[in-house]
Enzyme design. Sequence first.
Site, PDB file in Angstrom:
ATOM      1  N   CYS A  43      42.798  28.359  32.785  1.00 34.55           N
ATOM      2  CA  CYS A  43      43.045  29.537  31.959  1.00 34.55           C
ATOM      3  C   CYS A  43      44.435  30.102  32.275  1.00 34.55           C
ATOM      4  O   CYS A  43      44.940  29.966  33.387  1.00 34.55           O
ATOM      5  CB  CYS A  43      41.979  30.600  32.234  1.00 34.55           C
ATOM      6  SG  CYS A  43      42.152  32.080  31.204  1.00 34.55           S
ATOM      7  N   ASP A  45      45.102  33.084  32.666  1.00 30.99           N
ATOM      8  CA  ASP A  45      44.938  34.289  33.481  1.00 30.99           C
ATOM      9  C   ASP A  45      45.905  34.280  34.679  1.00 30.99           C
ATOM     10  O   ASP A  45      45.965  33.305  35.421  1.00 30.99           O
ATOM     11  CB  ASP A  45      43.486  34.348  33.987  1.00 30.99           C
ATOM     12  CG  ASP A  45      43.135  35.700  34.578  1.00 30.99           C
ATOM     13  OD1 ASP A  45      42.222  36.351  34.053  1.00 30.99           O
ATOM     14  OD2 ASP A  45      43.782  36.094  35.586  1.00 30.99           O
ATOM     15  N   ARG A  47      45.816  35.548  37.426  1.00 30.77           N
ATOM     16  CA  ARG A  47      45.243  35.608  38.780  1.00 30.77           C
ATOM     17  C   ARG A  47      44.878  34.241  39.348  1.00 30.77           C
ATOM     18  O   ARG A  47      44.433  34.144  40.481  1.00 30.77           O
ATOM     19  CB  ARG A  47      44.000  36.514  38.765  1.00 30.77           C
ATOM     20  CG  ARG A  47      44.339  37.950  38.444  1.00 30.77           C
ATOM     21  CD  ARG A  47      43.112  38.762  38.114  1.00 30.77           C
ATOM     22  NE  ARG A  47      42.527  38.364  36.836  1.00 30.77           N
ATOM     23  CZ  ARG A  47      41.444  38.923  36.294  1.00 30.77           C
ATOM     24  NH1 ARG A  47      40.844  39.912  36.930  1.00 30.77           N
ATOM     25  NH2 ARG A  47      40.981  38.512  35.134  1.00 30.77           N
ATOM     26  N   HIS A  99      36.968  30.263  34.925  1.00 34.84           N
ATOM     27  CA  HIS A  99      36.781  31.278  35.966  1.00 34.84           C
ATOM     28  C   HIS A  99      35.794  32.329  35.481  1.00 34.84           C
ATOM     29  O   HIS A  99      35.677  32.597  34.279  1.00 34.84           O
ATOM     30  CB  HIS A  99      38.113  31.927  36.360  1.00 34.84           C
ATOM     31  CG  HIS A  99      38.766  32.738  35.277  1.00 34.84           C
ATOM     32  ND1 HIS A  99      38.715  34.105  35.238  1.00 34.84           N
ATOM     33  CD2 HIS A  99      39.489  32.375  34.190  1.00 34.84           C
ATOM     34  CE1 HIS A  99      39.385  34.549  34.184  1.00 34.84           C
ATOM     35  NE2 HIS A  99      39.867  33.520  33.517  1.00 34.84           N
ATOM     36  N   CYS A 102      36.278  35.749  32.774  1.00 36.77           N
ATOM     37  CA  CYS A 102      37.347  35.320  31.870  1.00 36.77           C
ATOM     38  C   CYS A 102      37.365  36.183  30.597  1.00 36.77           C
ATOM     39  O   CYS A 102      36.365  36.244  29.867  1.00 36.77           O
ATOM     40  CB  CYS A 102      37.157  33.849  31.495  1.00 36.77           C
ATOM     41  SG  CYS A 102      38.452  33.222  30.391  1.00 36.77           S
TER      42      CYS A 102
HETATM   43 CO    CO Z   1      40.398  33.417  31.581  1.00 35.92          CO
END
Ligand code: CO
Length: 258
Positions: A43, A45, A47, A99, A102
Amino acid sequence: MTETLDHLFDRNVNWAHRKAAEDPTFFRRLAEQQAPDYLWIGCSDSRITANDVLGLDPGEVFVHRNIANIVHTSDMNILAVLEFAIEVLRVRHIIVTGHYGCGGVRRAMVEERGALVDHWLQPLSMYYRKHRAAFGAMAGDVQRFDRLCEINVEMQVRRVAATPLVENAWARGAALHLHGWIYGLHDGLLRDVGPHVSSVADRDALPTVDSCAHEATEPASAVRRHAAEAFSASAPDGTDAPCCGPSPPGFGPGTPQR
Ligand code: CO
């Protein structure tokens, strides 16, 4: 006035100096070639960065990321990445890593529609709608959300396995293994969701992704797996606990240490 982001250039200089001090040949080696064993499909993302969570250096993992780690077989971007990873880099492992928590998966669960991202997430939102009754029967919203995050991984591994690029690699006898993992933002740990697919036969033997909505799973991190193995080894009739199988005492569904 132009913002030059000098602080990022300064951080880059510090990083490059530090790497060179630790290993004087680091950049020379990397400049000559990259030879990663792994392709990570994750992803976007901010993080979760593959190298960080795997503890790998630059050069060790080839990376593709998009919102909710979706594999669209009409996406030129991911197809080109897959082709390069398989045909040129000859990676041995393709790891789809979702994750928990998400935002893309969460978006696929809401009624609001119409943004571009809803087109992107369409396979997942259709899945959720199709299996609304099964999700409705789950214990609560957290469980529904977690399960859809896991199923999304299982779905995307199947999609990678269905690409002609991967089929061709298997047909010529390449050792190419597909994995489905999920990452916990809350503890920094990866968990094996599956499926593991290393051949057309493996892929064709998988139950449909539809069946996943009806199966309770509990992906285990390596930390938990090791604890379960230690428990099994100490039990008189100890058997190896599969990662998604019955849990040893203290590790039942709903326990926060997942
Ligand atoms: Co995500």
